[in-house]
Design an enzyme around this catalytic site. Sequence first.
Site, short mmCIF file in Angstrom:
data_model
loop_
_atom_site.label_atom_id
_atom_site.label_comp_id
_atom_site.label_asym_id
_atom_site.label_seq_id
_atom_site.Cartn_x
_atom_site.Cartn_y
_atom_site.Cartn_z
N LYS A 59 41.19 -65.19 33.77
CA LYS A 59 41.28 -63.75 32.41
C LYS A 59 39.89 -64.18 31.76
O LYS A 59 39.21 -63.02 31.37
CB LYS A 59 42.62 -64.66 31.59
N GLN A 103 48.54 -68.99 26.50
CA GLN A 103 48.90 -69.16 27.97
C GLN A 103 50.43 -70.04 28.03
O GLN A 103 50.36 -71.16 27.54
CB GLN A 103 48.04 -69.94 29.13
N ASP A 126 49.14 -59.63 24.62
CA ASP A 126 50.05 -59.90 25.58
C ASP A 126 51.55 -59.16 25.21
O ASP A 126 52.10 -59.04 26.19
CB ASP A 126 50.61 -61.51 25.71
#
Length: 294
Positions: A59, A103, A126
């Site tokens: 990422k 994460q 997200d």
Amino acid sequence: MATDSNTARLIDGRALAANLRTEIASGVAKLKAETGVTPGLAVVLVGENPASVSYVTAKEKACREAGMYSKEVRLPESTTEEELVRLVRELNVDPSIHGILVQLPLPKHISDKAVIDAIEPAKDVDGFTTVNVGRMLVGESCYLPCTPHGILKLIEFSGMDVNGRHAVVIGRSNIVGKPVAALLSRKEVNATVTLCHTGTPDVSRFTRDADVVVVATGRPGTLVGDMLKPGAVVIDVGVNRIPDPSRPRGYRLVGDADFESCSRVAGAITPVPGGVGPLTITMLLWNTLEAAKK
Ligand code: NAP
């Protein structure tokens, strides 16, 4: 792309992602030139789970390649929930950061929900906060969750118009199955959706009638060829490490669909790796650019 009549076309997630990333990189360059703003993404990793380390590294790399600013925050496994929430609140008010990604999974002593819901919804690239999930469900403008959004892009890229078609989603997690089912049933997408899970007595009863099957169970072999209607589109979300001493890393990646048997019946199928994964990261960049434009 098809090699013979009994082999499904490969839905090349890397190629689609590369096209979209070129578009995103030009959007970033334009934003910088016109406003002086560089989109910034903070990527927070707690602990050293090997899969999470590799996702986070990918990422960050993708972010830099698109011309964005990437702030990497790596914290020890012993980090407390309070410390993590405090960090998220600092990032919420940091003007150089437009998107925040924590994460998952977090270590067991930290509540995923407490940390995710501490993210300012305007920086929730997200699409995981309860506020953004609610907005997605009622059809309000919001950041769409990255993997489900990528799955919609892949279905479109496969050439399948799902309007009026039957889509079966296997798996009902909050990050994949449920949001995919919700997005596919939106009026502008207009699929008829069946959501299967471990409480579904005979999944094949539904998949045999499906024009599109999205499988997200984390179990290799959940979907096999004789569960499919000929010509169906298969989107395989699963990422499973199978021990393989012949590989330098000692493992290989497989999806949740049995690729060999499914590709003999399906019309098109995503590979693993190289299908859904590249799109997940791409849609994260997409959302970060959108956040920086606001
Ligand atoms: P998850 O939270 O473990 O959920 C799995 C779901 O599948 C559950 O709803 C479970 O049902 C259902 N299920 C399990 N076995 C089943 C079976 N045999 N038949 C029907 N349903 C079954 O998993 P997830 O987070 O959604 O992830 C799924 C997979 O996608 C994993 O391999 C993950 O690594 C991968 N993934 C990939 C990406 C990417 O970017 N490529 C992103 C996210 C996830 P119950 O609810 O009844 O237990």
